[in-house]
Design an enzyme around this catalytic site. Structure first.
Site, short mmCIF file in Angstrom:
data_model
loop_
_atom_site.label_atom_id
_atom_site.label_comp_id
_atom_site.label_asym_id
_atom_site.label_seq_id
_atom_site.Cartn_x
_atom_site.Cartn_y
_atom_site.Cartn_z
N HIS A 38 72.16 31.54 116.58
CA HIS A 38 72.04 31.12 117.27
C HIS A 38 72.87 29.57 116.93
O HIS A 38 74.61 29.88 117.44
CB HIS A 38 71.20 30.44 117.84
CG HIS A 38 71.56 30.71 120.09
ND1 HIS A 38 70.35 31.10 120.37
CD2 HIS A 38 72.32 29.96 120.36
CE1 HIS A 38 71.04 30.14 121.57
NE2 HIS A 38 71.82 29.39 121.75
N GLU A 76 78.91 25.81 120.26
CA GLU A 76 77.94 25.29 119.44
C GLU A 76 78.34 23.84 118.50
O GLU A 76 76.86 23.27 118.88
CB GLU A 76 77.13 26.37 118.66
CG GLU A 76 76.39 27.51 119.10
CD GLU A 76 74.92 27.00 119.25
OE1 GLU A 76 74.28 26.06 118.95
OE2 GLU A 76 75.23 27.53 120.66
N HIS A 113 76.50 20.69 120.43
CA HIS A 113 75.10 20.46 118.70
C HIS A 113 76.32 19.27 117.66
O HIS A 113 75.83 19.20 117.29
CB HIS A 113 74.64 21.43 118.45
CG HIS A 113 73.38 22.06 120.12
ND1 HIS A 113 72.68 21.50 120.37
CD2 HIS A 113 74.26 22.93 120.44
CE1 HIS A 113 71.95 22.05 121.06
NE2 HIS A 113 73.12 23.67 121.56
P1 AMP Z 1 72.72 26.40 123.36
O1 AMP Z 1 73.33 25.62 124.39
O2 AMP Z 1 73.24 26.02 122.25
O3 AMP Z 1 71.35 26.41 123.51
O4 AMP Z 1 72.65 27.67 123.48
C1 AMP Z 1 72.41 28.53 124.81
C2 AMP Z 1 73.96 29.37 125.29
O5 AMP Z 1 74.46 29.98 124.58
C3 AMP Z 1 73.38 29.92 126.08
O6 AMP Z 1 74.42 30.20 127.55
C4 AMP Z 1 73.79 31.25 125.77
O7 AMP Z 1 73.92 32.68 126.81
C5 AMP Z 1 74.62 31.44 125.14
N1 AMP Z 1 74.33 32.68 124.10
C6 AMP Z 1 73.06 32.01 122.83
N2 AMP Z 1 73.19 33.20 122.26
C7 AMP Z 1 74.54 33.73 122.58
C8 AMP Z 1 75.48 34.49 121.20
N3 AMP Z 1 74.73 35.48 120.23
N4 AMP Z 1 76.64 34.68 121.93
C9 AMP Z 1 77.15 34.37 122.76
N5 AMP Z 1 76.50 32.91 123.84
C10 AMP Z 1 75.32 32.85 123.50
#
Ligand code: AMP
Length: 255
Positions: A82, A133, A137
């Site tokens: 992730h 990402e 981040h």
């Molecule tokens: P974060 O903002 O890094 O905490 O990630 C959360 C976001 O990442 C949310 O919008 C999730 O829907 C998205 N997300 C998490 N896993 C995946 C994935 N495998 N593919 C696409 N989007 C993802």
């Protein structure tokens, strides 16, 4: 005008002045492919300080539970990445959206085949997920040389993931995907700890399914036990039931 009114007016003016100054230190950003901004703003003045990384690894058997338009590619058989998130010991979250540098695949082209397999998107094109990402981040991981810049950030994350061998460790301990058997969350964490990868289990909203396993990683990129005050905050561990499903992966076409 009495003194109190004057003080109130001066305070309001000062408040607006500070806000204007602050807005100059922020850059508004372009949007990702979804037309939703990944970051509403960047904090150009942030020192990008953080204490450790949180490595978040997803279980594809649960990632789509309760989600629409979610699709696990058929080549995915094991845990996928992730993200790698700079985190703070004083907070639940670390810094996010630290500077505006658009994702540029040319900078990490040699990593793309490995990323496609190990860091796939389940929703939209991979680039959109990687962009999210990276901007949210990765841009805040600049102060550590191993994660400074797009190539280093992605490459270090891939390396960490490949060292975990998560699926095999669980399998060797009779924790295998099943839609009928539940596993004790503490037992899963105990197995990880015994194998020198002290991970924390995070669950889906209903608390019944293992959604992710999250690892605290120090700035030398070693997996370390999470600080006691972080254990439950990291992040959805405390919503897990004591016994949880580790469901099989369901493949369906994108609708
Ligand atoms: P974060 O903002 O890094 O905490 O990630 C959360 C976001 O990442 C949310 O919008 C999730 O829907 C998205 N997300 C998490 N896993 C995946 C994935 N495998 N593919 C696409 N989007 C993802």
């Amino acid at each position: 005008m009495n003194v109190l009114t004057r003080i109130a007016i001066y305070t309001i003016c000062l408040f607006y002045f500070i806000n204007v100054i602050h807005s100059f230190s922020i850059i508004t950003i372009n949007k990702n492919g979804n037309n939703k901004p990944v970051c509403k703003k960047f904090n150009a003045t942030s020192p990008h300080s953080f204490d450790y990384f949180l490595l978040s690894i997803q279980w594809p058997g649960s990632a789509c539970i309760g989600q629409q338009n979610c699709h696990v590619p058929t080549f995915v058989k094991e845990f996928t990445i992730h993200g790698l998130w700079p985190n703070s010991l004083k907070d639940v979250m670390g810094p996010t959206c630290c500077y505006n540098e658009a994702l540029n695949e040319k900078l990490f082209s040699s990593l793309i085949p490995t990323m496609q397999t190990n860091w796939p998107s389940y929703y939209h094109p991979n680039e959109q997920f990687w962009d999210h990402e990276w901007l949210k981040h990765g841009t805040c991981a600049k102060n550590v040389s191993a994660t400074n810049g797009q190539f280093n950030y992605f490459s270090s994350t891939l390396q960490l993931h490949s060292q975990l061998n998560l699926f095999n460790i669980l399998q060797r301990n009779q924790i295998v995907p099943s839609d009928s058997i539940t596993y004790n969350r503490d037992k899963i964490e105990y197995i990880l700890q015994k194998n020198n990868i002290p991970g924390l289990v995070a669950c889906t909203k209903d608390g019944r399914h293992l959604e992710e396993i999250r690892f605290c990683v120090d700035k030398s990129l070693r997996v370390v036990p999470c600080a006691p005050n972080q254990v439950n905050d990291v992040h959805t561990r405390n919503r897990c039931s004591s016994d949880i499903y580790y469901p099989t992966i369901k493949y369906k076409s994108l609708n």
